[in-house]
Design an enzyme around this catalytic site. Structure first.
Site, PDB file in Angstrom:
ATOM      1  N   HIS A   8      28.311  39.865  41.729  1.00 29.30           N
ATOM      2  CA  HIS A   8      27.287  38.939  41.262  1.00 29.30           C
ATOM      3  C   HIS A   8      25.918  39.544  41.529  1.00 29.30           C
ATOM      4  O   HIS A   8      25.771  40.452  42.368  1.00 29.30           O
ATOM      5  CB  HIS A   8      27.436  37.589  41.964  1.00 29.30           C
ATOM      6  CG  HIS A   8      28.609  36.801  41.479  1.00 29.30           C
ATOM      7  ND1 HIS A   8      29.338  35.973  42.303  1.00 29.30           N
ATOM      8  CD2 HIS A   8      29.188  36.712  40.253  1.00 29.30           C
ATOM      9  CE1 HIS A   8      30.301  35.398  41.601  1.00 29.30           C
ATOM     10  NE2 HIS A   8      30.239  35.847  40.366  1.00 29.30           N
ATOM     11  N   LYS A  12      24.972  42.917  44.044  1.00 25.82           N
ATOM     12  CA  LYS A  12      25.086  44.238  43.422  1.00 25.82           C
ATOM     13  C   LYS A  12      24.652  45.356  44.357  1.00 25.82           C
ATOM     14  O   LYS A  12      25.318  46.390  44.447  1.00 25.82           O
ATOM     15  CB  LYS A  12      24.297  44.287  42.114  1.00 25.82           C
ATOM     16  CG  LYS A  12      24.948  43.491  40.991  1.00 25.82           C
ATOM     17  CD  LYS A  12      24.264  43.712  39.679  1.00 25.82           C
ATOM     18  CE  LYS A  12      24.711  42.770  38.593  1.00 25.82           C
ATOM     19  NZ  LYS A  12      26.118  42.490  38.464  1.00 25.82           N
ATOM     20  N   THR A  34      32.244  45.713  35.490  1.00 21.43           N
ATOM     21  CA  THR A  34      31.502  44.918  34.523  1.00 21.43           C
ATOM     22  C   THR A  34      30.147  45.597  34.312  1.00 21.43           C
ATOM     23  O   THR A  34      29.707  46.402  35.130  1.00 21.43           O
ATOM     24  CB  THR A  34      31.344  43.473  35.028  1.00 21.43           C
ATOM     25  OG1 THR A  34      30.863  43.492  36.371  1.00 21.43           O
ATOM     26  CG2 THR A  34      32.675  42.726  34.971  1.00 21.43           C
ATOM     27  N   GLY A  35      29.501  45.272  33.195  1.00 20.47           N
ATOM     28  CA  GLY A  35      28.295  45.901  32.685  1.00 20.47           C
ATOM     29  C   GLY A  35      27.293  46.518  33.633  1.00 20.47           C
ATOM     30  O   GLY A  35      27.315  47.720  33.905  1.00 20.47           O
ATOM     31  N   THR A  36      26.378  45.724  34.133  1.00 26.73           N
ATOM     32  CA  THR A  36      25.292  46.231  34.964  1.00 26.73           C
ATOM     33  C   THR A  36      25.814  46.839  36.254  1.00 26.73           C
ATOM     34  O   THR A  36      25.314  47.883  36.708  1.00 26.73           O
ATOM     35  CB  THR A  36      24.292  45.103  35.293  1.00 26.73           C
ATOM     36  OG1 THR A  36      23.851  44.516  34.075  1.00 26.73           O
ATOM     37  CG2 THR A  36      23.097  45.626  36.057  1.00 26.73           C
ATOM     38  N   THR A  37      26.823  46.246  36.830  1.00 28.09           N
ATOM     39  CA  THR A  37      27.396  46.774  38.062  1.00 28.09           C
ATOM     40  C   THR A  37      27.883  48.204  37.840  1.00 28.09           C
ATOM     41  O   THR A  37      27.602  49.095  38.644  1.00 28.09           O
ATOM     42  CB  THR A  37      28.550  45.882  38.550  1.00 28.09           C
ATOM     43  OG1 THR A  37      28.054  44.556  38.763  1.00 28.09           O
ATOM     44  CG2 THR A  37      29.161  46.406  39.836  1.00 28.09           C
ATOM     45  N   SER A  54      29.256  42.419  30.602  1.00 27.65           N
ATOM     46  CA  SER A  54      28.854  41.743  31.834  1.00 27.65           C
ATOM     47  C   SER A  54      29.770  40.544  32.052  1.00 27.65           C
ATOM     48  O   SER A  54      30.391  40.051  31.110  1.00 27.65           O
ATOM     49  CB  SER A  54      27.390  41.313  31.769  1.00 27.65           C
ATOM     50  OG  SER A  54      27.237  40.240  30.867  1.00 27.65           O
ATOM     51  N   GLY A  55      29.839  40.086  33.295  1.00 30.94           N
ATOM     52  CA  GLY A  55      30.726  38.968  33.625  1.00 30.94           C
ATOM     53  C   GLY A  55      30.538  37.749  32.744  1.00 30.94           C
ATOM     54  O   GLY A  55      31.501  37.253  32.152  1.00 30.94           O
ATOM     55  N   ASP A  60      34.634  39.720  33.086  1.00 32.45           N
ATOM     56  CA  ASP A  60      35.655  39.255  34.031  1.00 32.45           C
ATOM     57  C   ASP A  60      36.987  39.050  33.313  1.00 32.45           C
ATOM     58  O   ASP A  60      38.055  39.389  33.830  1.00 32.45           O
ATOM     59  CB  ASP A  60      35.239  37.941  34.692  1.00 32.45           C
ATOM     60  CG  ASP A  60      33.970  38.057  35.519  1.00 32.45           C
ATOM     61  OD1 ASP A  60      33.634  39.175  35.941  1.00 32.45           O
ATOM     62  OD2 ASP A  60      33.320  37.020  35.735  1.00 32.45           O
ATOM     63  N   ASP A  80      28.872  35.964  45.184  1.00 33.33           N
ATOM     64  CA  ASP A  80      27.764  35.268  45.828  1.00 33.33           C
ATOM     65  C   ASP A  80      28.141  33.792  45.908  1.00 33.33           C
ATOM     66  O   ASP A  80      28.018  33.065  44.924  1.00 33.33           O
ATOM     67  CB  ASP A  80      26.481  35.454  45.011  1.00 33.33           C
ATOM     68  CG  ASP A  80      25.294  34.714  45.607  1.00 33.33           C
ATOM     69  OD1 ASP A  80      25.438  34.125  46.698  1.00 33.33           O
ATOM     70  OD2 ASP A  80      24.232  34.720  44.981  1.00 33.33           O
ATOM     71  N   HIS A  87      29.492  31.319  34.684  1.00 29.34           N
ATOM     72  CA  HIS A  87      30.837  31.661  34.230  1.00 29.34           C
ATOM     73  C   HIS A  87      31.872  31.456  35.347  1.00 29.34           C
ATOM     74  O   HIS A  87      32.869  32.157  35.413  1.00 29.34           O
ATOM     75  CB  HIS A  87      30.859  33.105  33.710  1.00 29.34           C
ATOM     76  CG  HIS A  87      30.521  34.130  34.742  1.00 29.34           C
ATOM     77  ND1 HIS A  87      29.289  34.218  35.341  1.00 29.34           N
ATOM     78  CD2 HIS A  87      31.271  35.107  35.294  1.00 29.34           C
ATOM     79  CE1 HIS A  87      29.299  35.207  36.215  1.00 29.34           C
ATOM     80  NE2 HIS A  87      30.485  35.757  36.211  1.00 29.34           N
ATOM     81  N   ASP A  90      35.585  31.634  34.668  1.00 25.19           N
ATOM     82  CA  ASP A  90      36.119  32.993  34.490  1.00 25.19           C
ATOM     83  C   ASP A  90      36.381  33.645  35.840  1.00 25.19           C
ATOM     84  O   ASP A  90      37.367  34.364  36.019  1.00 25.19           O
ATOM     85  CB  ASP A  90      35.141  33.861  33.690  1.00 25.19           C
ATOM     86  CG  ASP A  90      34.899  33.334  32.294  1.00 25.19           C
ATOM     87  OD1 ASP A  90      35.769  32.611  31.769  1.00 25.19           O
ATOM     88  OD2 ASP A  90      33.834  33.640  31.728  1.00 25.19           O
ATOM     89  N   ARG A  96      42.583  33.858  40.432  1.00 25.02           N
ATOM     90  CA  ARG A  96      43.934  33.312  40.243  1.00 25.02           C
ATOM     91  C   ARG A  96      44.899  34.401  39.768  1.00 25.02           C
ATOM     92  O   ARG A  96      46.022  34.521  40.270  1.00 25.02           O
ATOM     93  CB  ARG A  96      43.904  32.169  39.231  1.00 25.02           C
ATOM     94  CG  ARG A  96      45.257  31.546  38.960  1.00 25.02           C
ATOM     95  CD  ARG A  96      45.154  30.457  37.870  1.00 25.02           C
ATOM     96  NE  ARG A  96      46.455  30.137  37.362  1.00 25.02           N
ATOM     97  CZ  ARG A  96      47.113  30.830  36.439  1.00 25.02           C
ATOM     98  NH1 ARG A  96      46.587  31.909  35.910  1.00 25.02           N
ATOM     99  NH2 ARG A  96      48.314  30.466  36.036  1.00 25.02           N
TER     100      ARG A  96
END
Length: 140
Positions: A8, A12, A34-37, A54-55, A60, A80, A87, A90, A96
């Site tokens: 989150h 990051k 995921t994208g920015t990460t 991105s999430g 996700d 976080d 989201h 997600d 899960r």
């Protein structure tokens, strides 16, 4: 092994620092994020990272699909818990799926430390047996 890296916004920096600290271990595995990460990890470490959306835009869920196909071996998801996430369903679904398919999941620095050390020691080799047998949650 295939490893997903997710964080989150407020986490990051922590994940980037963590991957940087354990760069030599992560370098031995296929990394997905995921994208920015993923961009930030690649920029900070030079490691090759396959990036998804991105999430909030479905990243996700893309990682969740790999879990369901038995194509992901470990997840480092620095969450976080103090900030509402648009989201959140997600995120809940991803957690899960990790439980359903017995995928090791680290959601904070403490469990991440244990998971990376276990990975380094070869304690996740059972994942290779599961993949070789095609056994996903009792399904063949």
């Amino acid at each position: 092994m295939n490893i997903a890296l997710i964080a989150h916004d407020q986490k990051k920096n922590d994940l980037v620092q963590f991957v940087t600290a354990y760069k030599d271990i992560f370098a031995k595995h296929a990394l997905f994020a995921t994208g920015t990460t993923g961009s930030r990890i690649n920029e900070a470490t030079g490691l090759d990272v396959t990036r998804f959306k991105s999430g909030p835009l479905g990243g996700d869920q893309e990682i969740g699909a790999l879990i369901a196909k038995n194509q992901m071996d470990a997840i480092f998801f620095f969450r976080d818990p103090l900030t509402a996430q648009p989201h959140e369903p997600d995120v809940t679904a991803l957690v899960r799926l990790c439980d359903v398919y017995s995928i090791p999941l680290a959601t904070n620095m403490g469990t991440a430390e244990l998971l990376i050390r276990g990975l380094e020691m070869g304690l996740l080799e059972w994942r290779n047996v599961v993949k070789e047998n095609g056994d996903v949650n009792g399904e063949k």
